[in-house]
Write a protein that holds these residues in place. Structure first.
Motif, short mmCIF file in Angstrom:
data_model
loop_
_atom_site.label_atom_id
_atom_site.label_comp_id
_atom_site.label_asym_id
_atom_site.label_seq_id
_atom_site.Cartn_x
_atom_site.Cartn_y
_atom_site.Cartn_z
N ARG A 101 22.23 42.67 52.68
CA ARG A 101 23.29 42.34 51.72
C ARG A 101 22.85 41.19 50.83
NH1 ARG A 101 29.22 40.92 53.72
NH2 ARG A 101 28.01 39.34 54.81
N VAL A 105 22.40 41.45 46.84
CA VAL A 105 23.15 40.57 45.93
C VAL A 105 22.20 39.86 44.97
CG1 VAL A 105 24.55 38.46 45.84
CG2 VAL A 105 25.15 40.29 47.43
N SER A 166 33.07 47.57 45.62
CA SER A 166 32.17 46.60 46.26
C SER A 166 31.73 45.53 45.27
CB SER A 166 30.94 47.31 46.82
OG SER A 166 31.29 48.11 47.91
N GLY A 170 32.57 41.62 45.62
CA GLY A 170 31.47 40.65 45.62
C GLY A 170 31.63 39.59 44.55
N ARG A 171 32.03 39.98 43.38
CA ARG A 171 32.23 39.01 42.29
C ARG A 171 33.41 38.10 42.59
NH1 ARG A 171 28.60 39.77 38.51
NH2 ARG A 171 27.89 41.85 37.98
N LYS A 174 32.29 35.59 45.14
CA LYS A 174 31.40 34.61 44.51
C LYS A 174 32.19 33.55 43.75
CE LYS A 174 27.44 34.22 41.48
NZ LYS A 174 26.55 34.91 40.57
#
Length: 177
Positions: A101, A105, A166, A170-171, A174
């Motif tokens: 992962r 990323v 996804s 993820g964003r 973050k």
């Protein structure tokens, strides 16, 4: 064949076997790739975990085996998802879920979002065109090619939606950190 097949008939067991095999392949490929479900894109599957996901899927297979067209659609989609999982499962397993992962990323951060999205849309559109062509050239009484075409389109939609989901998660993660 839009009518349900009788329980315990030869046709029922055929469709049940198809569903159990293809859903089982999806589960096996997922387990090889991400035994802790860290990389699982489907939020429902992640929430159910293995303990509830397996029995629920067996029950759904038993229910959907009554309807041949639905069984063909689900079987096709599941087989394609399993094939996609197996493509990189070896790398995910040998790298470890967290390491894979992290690596993924970093690759995403180095890639212009427009390039990634273009490739994602191109992949899913081309796949959907194959399924759509099968649908287009199938008559409604030809439920096997129709079901396969619908399954391919369903797969393309699933890849697009779960990949975008996804990316969005993820964003969002973050931005919080």
């Amino acid at each position: 064949m839009d009518k349900p097949v009788p329980f315990a008939s030869q046709a029922y067991f055929l469709f049940l076997s198809l569903l159990l095999f293809t859903r089982g392949a999806d589960f096996l490929s997922t387990w090889i790739a991400t035994p802790n479900l860290i990389l699982e894109a489907n939020p429902i599957a992640r929430r159910l975990r293995w303990k509830w996901g397996i029995p629920l899927n067996v029950a759904l297979c038993a229910g959907f085996a009554f309807w041949p067209l639905i069984a063909i659609i689900i079987g096709t989609t599941s087989a394609l998802v399993a094939a996609r999982n197996f493509q990189m499962a070896w790398l995910m397993r040998t790298s470890g879920e967290d390491n894979y992962r992290t690596w993924f990323v970093y690759r995403l951060e180095e890639t212009p979002p427009s390039l990634f999205l273009f490739c994602l849309f191109a992949q899913t559109t081309l796949t959907a065109i194959v399924g759509g062509t099968l649908i287009l050239f199938s008559r409604w009484d030809q439920w096997i090619p129709l079901g396969i075409g619908l399954g391919i389109v369903g797969y393309a939609i699933a890849v697009l939606l779960f990949t975008l989901l996804s990316l969005w998660r993820g964003r969002r993660a973050k931005k919080r950190s």
